[in-house]
Design a protein around this motif. Structure first.
Motif, PDB file in Angstrom:
ATOM      1  N   ASN A  67       0.837  -1.210   0.000  1.00 14.64           N
ATOM      2  CA  ASN A  67       0.000   0.000   0.000  1.00 14.64           C
ATOM      3  C   ASN A  67       0.871   1.259   0.000  1.00 14.64           C
ATOM      4  O   ASN A  67       0.580   2.221  -0.713  1.00 14.64           O
ATOM      5  CB  ASN A  67      -0.936   0.026   1.209  1.00 14.64           C
ATOM      6  N   ALA A  68       1.937   1.245   0.807  1.00 12.76           N
ATOM      7  CA  ALA A  68       2.841   2.400   0.859  1.00 12.76           C
ATOM      8  C   ALA A  68       3.494   2.612  -0.499  1.00 12.76           C
ATOM      9  O   ALA A  68       3.576   3.740  -0.996  1.00 12.76           O
ATOM     10  CB  ALA A  68       3.903   2.191   1.942  1.00 12.76           C
ATOM     11  N   GLN A  69       3.912   1.524  -1.120  1.00 10.42           N
ATOM     12  CA  GLN A  69       4.535   1.610  -2.437  1.00 10.42           C
ATOM     13  C   GLN A  69       3.550   2.188  -3.460  1.00 10.42           C
ATOM     14  O   GLN A  69       3.915   3.055  -4.257  1.00 10.42           O
ATOM     15  CB  GLN A  69       5.015   0.225  -2.868  1.00 10.42           C
ATOM     16  N   HIS A  70       2.309   1.739  -3.440  1.00 15.10           N
ATOM     17  CA  HIS A  70       1.294   2.259  -4.356  1.00 15.10           C
ATOM     18  C   HIS A  70       1.004   3.734  -4.087  1.00 15.10           C
ATOM     19  O   HIS A  70       0.784   4.503  -5.025  1.00 15.10           O
ATOM     20  CB  HIS A  70       0.007   1.452  -4.253  1.00 15.10           C
ATOM     21  N   ALA A  71       0.992   4.125  -2.822  1.00 13.89           N
ATOM     22  CA  ALA A  71       0.714   5.526  -2.467  1.00 13.89           C
ATOM     23  C   ALA A  71       1.813   6.452  -2.961  1.00 13.89           C
ATOM     24  O   ALA A  71       1.552   7.599  -3.326  1.00 13.89           O
ATOM     25  CB  ALA A  71       0.544   5.669  -0.953  1.00 13.89           C
ATOM     26  N   ILE A  72       3.037   5.962  -2.992  1.00 14.78           N
ATOM     27  CA  ILE A  72       4.163   6.778  -3.451  1.00 14.78           C
ATOM     28  C   ILE A  72       4.183   6.848  -4.973  1.00 14.78           C
ATOM     29  O   ILE A  72       4.423   7.901  -5.551  1.00 14.78           O
ATOM     30  CB  ILE A  72       5.505   6.201  -2.927  1.00 14.78           C
ATOM     31  N   GLY A  73       3.913   5.717  -5.598  1.00 12.56           N
ATOM     32  CA  GLY A  73       3.983   5.689  -7.053  1.00 12.56           C
ATOM     33  C   GLY A  73       5.422   5.547  -7.509  1.00 12.56           C
ATOM     34  O   GLY A  73       5.877   4.465  -7.810  1.00 12.56           O
TER      35      GLY A  73
END
Length: 182
Positions: A67-73
């Protein structure tokens, strides 16, 4: 979906939380590197073992990291920290304050709106586009941590990233037996 949502009886044992976090972070390290995301670890070497189902807690950590990775892009940082927190209130109000292992996963991503913060642990709630998420990850993670006698808290601000704090009681079964005179 049924396998994911189906409750599994936890198979708990004493586990090294730091080792579990390092192994799990390693699984996403290549995709994070491709997206120019740095994963920083600050794991307390003195953290006691915790009484957990490693597979279930690994799923929680994986979900939080993805989720953190997706939020950062692309282009950012995920920080993972562990600490021992003394005298933190447990989920069970009868047990009183207990020492907790704290896992903090913080990202430099897009953040979560105040309105969405109220719903992020609700089943099937997602801010991701169609086909990008089921809305079950945080709901199942929340249930898993509560089933372990712990808690998940979130702080976030749009444009400033998010911080998820996971608390798991240390000592587990053995400490509870000692407290209860067994």
């Amino acid at each position: 979906l049924l396998d994911f949502a189906r409750e599994k009886t936890p198979e708990k044992k004493y586990s090294d939380l730091n080792g579990l976090i390092e192994e799990t972070a390693q699984l996403i390290s290549q995709s994070a590197q491709v997206a120019d995301i740095e994963i920083r670890m600050d794991l307390d070497p003195e953290l006691p073992t915790v009484w957990i189902d490693e597979d279930l807690v690994r799923q929680v950590i994986m979900n939080m990291l993805v989720n953190a990775q997706h939020a950062i892009g692309g282009g950012g940082t995920i920080s993972v920290r562990t600490r021992l927190r003394q005298g933190r209130a447990a989920v069970d109000p009868k047990s009183g304050p207990v020492p907790m292992a704290e896992i903090v996963i913080e990202d430099t991503g897009c953040g979560i709106s105040e309105e969405d913060l109220q719903k992020i642990f609700d089943p099937f709630f997602t801010t991701k586009g169609v086909g990008k998420g089921t809305g079950l990850g945080l709901s199942v993670s929340h249930g898993t941590i509560e089933a372990h006698g712990g808690q998940i808290e979130v702080e976030s601000e749009v444009g400033s990233g998010s911080k998820f704090s996971i608390y798991l009681p240390v000592g587990g079964k053995r400490a509870n037996e000692q407290r209860n005179g067994a």
